[in-house]
Design an enzyme around this catalytic site. Structure first.
Site, mmCIF file in Angstrom:
data_model
loop_
_atom_site.group_PDB
_atom_site.id
_atom_site.type_symbol
_atom_site.label_atom_id
_atom_site.label_comp_id
_atom_site.label_asym_id
_atom_site.label_seq_id
_atom_site.Cartn_x
_atom_site.Cartn_y
_atom_site.Cartn_z
ATOM 1 N N GLU A 1 0.901 -1.110 0.515
ATOM 2 C CA GLU A 1 0.099 -0.187 -0.146
ATOM 3 C C GLU A 1 0.905 1.596 0.813
ATOM 4 O OE1 GLU A 1 -3.573 -1.896 3.187
ATOM 5 O OE2 GLU A 1 -2.110 -0.463 3.597
ATOM 6 N N CYS B 1 2.942 8.527 1.503
ATOM 7 C CA CYS B 1 3.831 7.464 1.933
ATOM 8 C C CYS B 1 3.972 5.954 1.754
ATOM 9 C CB CYS B 1 2.767 7.272 3.609
ATOM 10 S SG CYS B 1 3.162 6.298 4.707
ATOM 11 N N CYS C 1 6.084 -6.901 7.392
ATOM 12 C CA CYS C 1 7.148 -6.340 8.573
ATOM 13 C C CYS C 1 7.445 -7.512 9.500
ATOM 14 C CB CYS C 1 6.377 -5.480 8.774
ATOM 15 S SG CYS C 1 7.446 -4.254 10.119
ATOM 16 N N CYS D 1 5.150 -5.048 16.289
ATOM 17 C CA CYS D 1 4.793 -4.137 16.819
ATOM 18 C C CYS D 1 3.229 -4.553 17.219
ATOM 19 C CB CYS D 1 4.909 -3.108 16.680
ATOM 20 S SG CYS D 1 6.773 -2.065 15.997
ATOM 21 N N CYS E 1 0.502 -3.049 15.358
ATOM 22 C CA CYS E 1 0.574 -2.999 14.087
ATOM 23 C C CYS E 1 -0.075 -3.482 13.289
ATOM 24 C CB CYS E 1 1.535 -2.329 13.955
ATOM 25 S SG CYS E 1 2.446 -2.207 11.916
ATOM 26 N N CYS F 1 -1.487 1.949 8.396
ATOM 27 C CA CYS F 1 -0.688 0.902 8.148
ATOM 28 C C CYS F 1 -0.992 -0.338 8.626
ATOM 29 C CB CYS F 1 0.291 0.850 9.396
ATOM 30 S SG CYS F 1 1.753 0.320 8.750
HETATM 31 N N1 SAH Z 1 8.167 0.432 10.223
HETATM 32 C C1 SAH Z 1 9.009 2.068 10.115
HETATM 33 C C2 SAH Z 1 7.983 2.290 9.430
HETATM 34 C C3 SAH Z 1 6.635 2.625 9.530
HETATM 35 S S1 SAH Z 1 5.106 2.328 10.833
HETATM 36 C C4 SAH Z 1 8.359 2.748 11.822
HETATM 37 O O1 SAH Z 1 7.934 2.011 12.876
HETATM 38 O O2 SAH Z 1 8.880 3.717 12.019
HETATM 39 C C5 SAH Z 1 5.165 3.508 10.572
HETATM 40 C C6 SAH Z 1 4.316 4.718 12.239
HETATM 41 O O3 SAH Z 1 3.088 3.845 12.011
HETATM 42 C C7 SAH Z 1 5.182 4.206 13.128
HETATM 43 O O4 SAH Z 1 5.469 4.793 14.052
HETATM 44 C C8 SAH Z 1 3.551 3.112 13.387
HETATM 45 O O5 SAH Z 1 4.255 2.845 14.993
HETATM 46 C C9 SAH Z 1 3.186 3.893 14.109
HETATM 47 N N2 SAH Z 1 1.207 3.156 13.607
HETATM 48 C C10 SAH Z 1 1.646 1.627 13.411
HETATM 49 N N3 SAH Z 1 -0.479 1.184 13.596
HETATM 50 C C11 SAH Z 1 -0.609 2.209 14.084
HETATM 51 C C12 SAH Z 1 -1.938 2.622 14.156
HETATM 52 N N4 SAH Z 1 -2.914 1.593 14.338
HETATM 53 N N5 SAH Z 1 -2.420 3.903 14.727
HETATM 54 C C13 SAH Z 1 -1.326 4.843 14.494
HETATM 55 N N6 SAH Z 1 0.026 4.490 14.145
HETATM 56 C C14 SAH Z 1 0.660 3.416 13.708
#
Ligand code: SAH
Length: 345
Positions: free
Chosen positions: A90, A103, A110, A114, A117, A333
């Site tokens: 995406e 973005c 990934c 996390c 996420c 994401c």
């Molecule tokens: N792997 C990288 C970049 C991708 S995520 C990183 O971790 O920075 C980009 C941002 O979106 C990260 O800060 C991540 O923690 C956040 N993110 C992921 N899922 C989310 C959600 N459901 N709500 C808000 N932010 C989220």
């Protein structure tokens, strides 16, 4: 087949000379690819017919197939692309008043895992190539039209950019080279979950672009739970890497912090965050959690986010609340990809 969007300008030169062309043809081809954004060699009318034919036999331009676009009420556009191996990724186009941001994804899935996420839930498939990263820009720019130029790129889509360092570095090179996409380096942001060796490498090899670090917690105990990679690269080591990083007040490091209700959003957390970043030129971005069906977490109420933000400002730390864009099209994401899967399952 040579995938031309994988090539930096020197590599493109090498390729065209290997076909028997003059080296200056590389710049001409780059113009067609990155300024005019053509999708076939046939359109490169300043090359001879034979040259165009040879190129189409040996090389390939587009790498992504557009599967679906959704537009939000606020103008955010979310793209679902299919790669040649059938994987899906995406990209999100975010229009602002004075600029447009894209973005981009850097991996299929990934490996970071996390807990909040959605991309993580689907595991990791593979790294994207430089061309697949660059092509997200070109295809979205073609789709939104040239009068809505994408000026900013954030590596904040699916995947962990610093676990795909070489390809990300190459994509950044193609995006910022003046004969290629010609973006300003200050308008490109690479966001990492905190891969310490990657941050150190970025300091040496990619320090013209902006660094963003997804911190999300102020104690190792909470961060271990939210970001499993914290066991490998704990908060102390990440902060040490940021202290060695070449940043100043004009080039600040962005700290990203997803606000999760009752998990990491207390005023005590805010005060600990102040201590952690002391002496590092940072800007803190407080991200309201974007919930999805089945999520284990809830968003922090707005008043609490504001109170958290105030603690930071009171200690002279620039802190902003990122507005949630494209909520009605699940622009967080990984959400569109998962939704499509659920619908087609
Ligand atoms: N792997 C990288 C970049 C991708 S995520 C990183 O971790 O920075 C980009 C941002 O979106 C990260 O800060 C991540 O923690 C956040 N993110 C992921 N899922 C989310 C959600 N459901 N709500 C808000 N932010 C989220």
């Amino acid at each position: 087949m040579v995938k031309v969007k994988d090539l930096t300008l020197p590599e493109l030169k090498e390729f065209v000379t290997s076909l028997g062309f003059e080296p200056y043809r590389a710049k001409q081809i780059a113009q067609w690819l990155y300024k005019k954004r053509v999708s076939s060699f046939d359109q490169m009318t300043n090359l001879s017919k034979e040259a165009r034919k040879l190129l189409s036999e040996k090389a390939q331009i587009d790498l992504l197939k557009l599967v679906k676009v959704e537009e939000s009420k606020d103008g955010t556009r979310k793209y679902l692309f299919e790669l040649e191996d059938g994987s899906r990724i995406e990209s999100v186009f975010i229009p602002e008043k004075d600029w447009n941001t894209l973005c981009v994804s850097t991996q299929v899935g990934c490996p970071a895992g996390c807990r909040f996420c959605l991309t993580a839930k689907d595991g990791f498939t593979r790294n994207l190539t430089a061309g697949e990263i660059v092509d997200q820009y070109i295809q979205v720019q073609r789709d939104v039209g040239e009068n809505r130029r994408i000026s900013n790129v954030v590596f904040m889509g699916m995947g962990e950019p610093l676990l795909n360092f070489d390809n990300v570095k190459k994509a950044v090179e193609i995006m910022t080279h003046r004969d290629m996409l010609d973006l300003s380096t200050r308008k490109v942001t690479v966001s990492t979950v905190g891969i310490v060796p990657g941050i150190d490498r970025m300091a040496k090899e990619m320090n013209k672009v902006k660094l963003a670090v997804s911190l999300h917690a102020t104690t190792d105990e909470v961060r271990n739970m939210l970001v499993p990679l914290n066991r490998k690269y704990p908060i102390g080591e990440i902060m040490a890497a940021l202290r060695r990083y070449p940043a100043d007040n004009n080039r600040r490091i962005m700290i990203e912090y997803v606000m999760l209700k009752g998990v990491n959003d207390s005023l005590e957390d805010a005060r600990r965050l102040v201590k952690l970043v002391k002496g590092i030129p940072v800007k803190v971005n407080l991200i309201p959690f974007n919930p999805y069906p089945g999520a284990e977490f809830e968003p922090t109420p707005r008043e609490q986010i504001e109170a958290f933000q105030k603690v930071l400002w009171d200690h002279n730390i620039a802190a902003f609340i990122r507005d949630s864009r494209g909520q009605d099209i699940s622009a967080a994401c990984g959400m569109l990809r998962i939704k499509e899967k659920a619908c087609s399952a």
